[in-house]
Design a protein around this motif. Structure first.
Motif, short mmCIF file in Angstrom:
data_model
loop_
_atom_site.label_atom_id
_atom_site.label_comp_id
_atom_site.label_asym_id
_atom_site.label_seq_id
_atom_site.Cartn_x
_atom_site.Cartn_y
_atom_site.Cartn_z
N PRO A 72 0.77 -1.26 0.03
CA PRO A 72 0.16 -0.14 0.04
C PRO A 72 0.93 1.26 -0.05
CG PRO A 72 -0.79 -1.45 1.71
CD PRO A 72 0.65 -2.04 1.21
N LEU A 73 0.49 2.18 -0.75
CA LEU A 73 1.42 3.45 -0.89
C LEU A 73 1.59 3.99 0.60
CD1 LEU A 73 2.68 5.54 -2.55
CD2 LEU A 73 0.71 6.82 -2.59
N PRO A 74 0.88 4.21 1.43
CA PRO A 74 1.47 4.79 2.48
C PRO A 74 2.43 3.88 3.36
CG PRO A 74 -0.99 4.98 2.76
CD PRO A 74 -0.45 4.05 1.37
N SER A 75 2.28 2.45 3.35
CA SER A 75 3.34 1.67 4.04
C SER A 75 4.69 1.86 2.91
CB SER A 75 2.75 0.21 3.78
OG SER A 75 1.57 -0.11 4.55
N ALA A 76 4.63 1.91 1.78
CA ALA A 76 5.93 2.04 0.83
C ALA A 76 6.33 3.08 1.12
CB ALA A 76 5.33 2.06 -0.45
N GLU A 77 6.04 4.24 1.36
CA GLU A 77 6.49 5.55 1.39
C GLU A 77 7.18 5.58 3.30
OE1 GLU A 77 3.28 8.43 0.89
OE2 GLU A 77 3.97 8.49 -1.23
N GLU A 78 6.29 5.22 4.06
CA GLU A 78 7.03 4.98 5.44
C GLU A 78 8.15 4.24 5.45
OE1 GLU A 78 5.74 2.75 9.73
OE2 GLU A 78 4.21 3.57 8.35
N LEU A 79 8.08 2.94 4.68
CA LEU A 79 9.11 1.98 4.58
C LEU A 79 10.47 2.57 3.98
CD1 LEU A 79 10.35 -0.70 5.23
CD2 LEU A 79 9.05 -1.62 3.32
N ARG A 80 10.04 3.42 2.95
CA ARG A 80 10.98 4.07 2.13
C ARG A 80 12.04 5.02 3.09
NH1 ARG A 80 8.89 8.10 -1.95
NH2 ARG A 80 8.53 9.06 0.33
N ASP A 81 11.32 5.83 3.76
CA ASP A 81 11.59 7.03 4.60
C ASP A 81 12.54 6.25 5.61
OD1 ASP A 81 10.66 8.80 2.83
OD2 ASP A 81 9.01 9.34 4.34
N ARG A 82 12.06 5.15 6.29
CA ARG A 82 12.64 4.44 7.34
C ARG A 82 14.16 3.75 6.94
NH1 ARG A 82 10.03 -0.46 11.14
NH2 ARG A 82 11.80 -0.61 12.20
N LEU A 83 13.97 3.33 5.88
CA LEU A 83 15.27 2.66 5.19
C LEU A 83 16.09 3.53 4.85
CD1 LEU A 83 13.70 -0.09 2.87
CD2 LEU A 83 14.83 -0.50 4.92
N ILE A 84 15.90 4.77 4.50
CA ILE A 84 16.64 5.77 3.97
C ILE A 84 17.27 6.41 5.42
CG2 ILE A 84 16.99 8.17 3.20
CD1 ILE A 84 14.89 7.40 1.04
N ALA A 85 16.77 6.52 6.48
CA ALA A 85 17.12 6.96 7.67
C ALA A 85 18.13 6.10 8.24
CB ALA A 85 15.95 7.54 8.59
N VAL A 86 17.80 4.88 8.11
CA VAL A 86 18.72 3.80 8.89
C VAL A 86 19.94 3.69 7.85
CG1 VAL A 86 18.98 1.28 9.44
CG2 VAL A 86 16.80 2.73 9.89
N ALA A 87 19.70 3.64 6.57
CA ALA A 87 21.07 3.52 5.86
C ALA A 87 21.81 4.77 5.83
CB ALA A 87 20.62 3.34 4.18
#
Length: 160
Positions: A138-153
């Motif tokens: 789902p778009l909200p989940s994908a955007e949240e996951l993207r932002d989280r992965l970028i922050a952790v990376a």
């Protein structure tokens, strides 16, 4: 962390509709080729065309029948040091992408995905073999996951 301890996140069940449309759309060309002698009225090839048409329909039916199981086989898990993605029924694949190796995290949406409210998350690393695409989010989940992965990376860059 063992396989049993991993908290797998499934993709959206709505992805079945998208996979069904892609499968049926992809079967139109083989169906058209198999039925061509029937349309042009070539009687000497009509019997062969019926067999090819029946075979194409049978293969399409089997592939369509596996779509729900194939969609359930997709999953991802966020662990302490990496993201693990799995897919496959017969030929199973699991890929672990270390957070520090992520170079690009991309959310893409095609017309059908937008209609269904879904998106695809693509992770790119320097190694071509570890490129991961997680469909059916789902778009909200994908955007949240993207932002989280970028922050952790960003906090775990490994010598880059």
């Amino acid at each position: 962390m063992s396989e049993q301890d991993t908290a797998w996140q499934p993709i959206s069940p709505r992805y079945r509709v998208e996979a069904l449309v892609h499968t049926l759309g992809g079967s139109l060309i083989p169906l058209g080729i198999a039925s061509t002698p029937l349309w042009i009225g070539e009687p000497s090839l009509a019997w062969l065309s019926w067999y090819a048409l029946a075979g194409t329909i049978a293969i399409t039916a089997v592939v369509v029948g596996f779509i729900p199981r194939r969609v359930r086989a997709y999953g991802y898990a966020l662990r302490a040091d990496d993201l693990v993605f799995r897919r496959g029924i017969f030929f199973q694949r699991q890929v672990a992408v270390p957070y520090g190796r992520l170079q690009l995290v991309d959310v893409t949406r095609g017309p059908l995905s937008r209609l269904l409210g879904l998106s695809e998350l693509r992770l790119v690393t320097a190694a071509a073999a570890t490129g991961v695409t997680i469909p059916g989010l789902p778009l909200p989940s994908a955007e949240e996951l993207r932002d989280r992965l970028i922050a952790v990376a960003e906090t775990r860059r490994a010598g880059l």
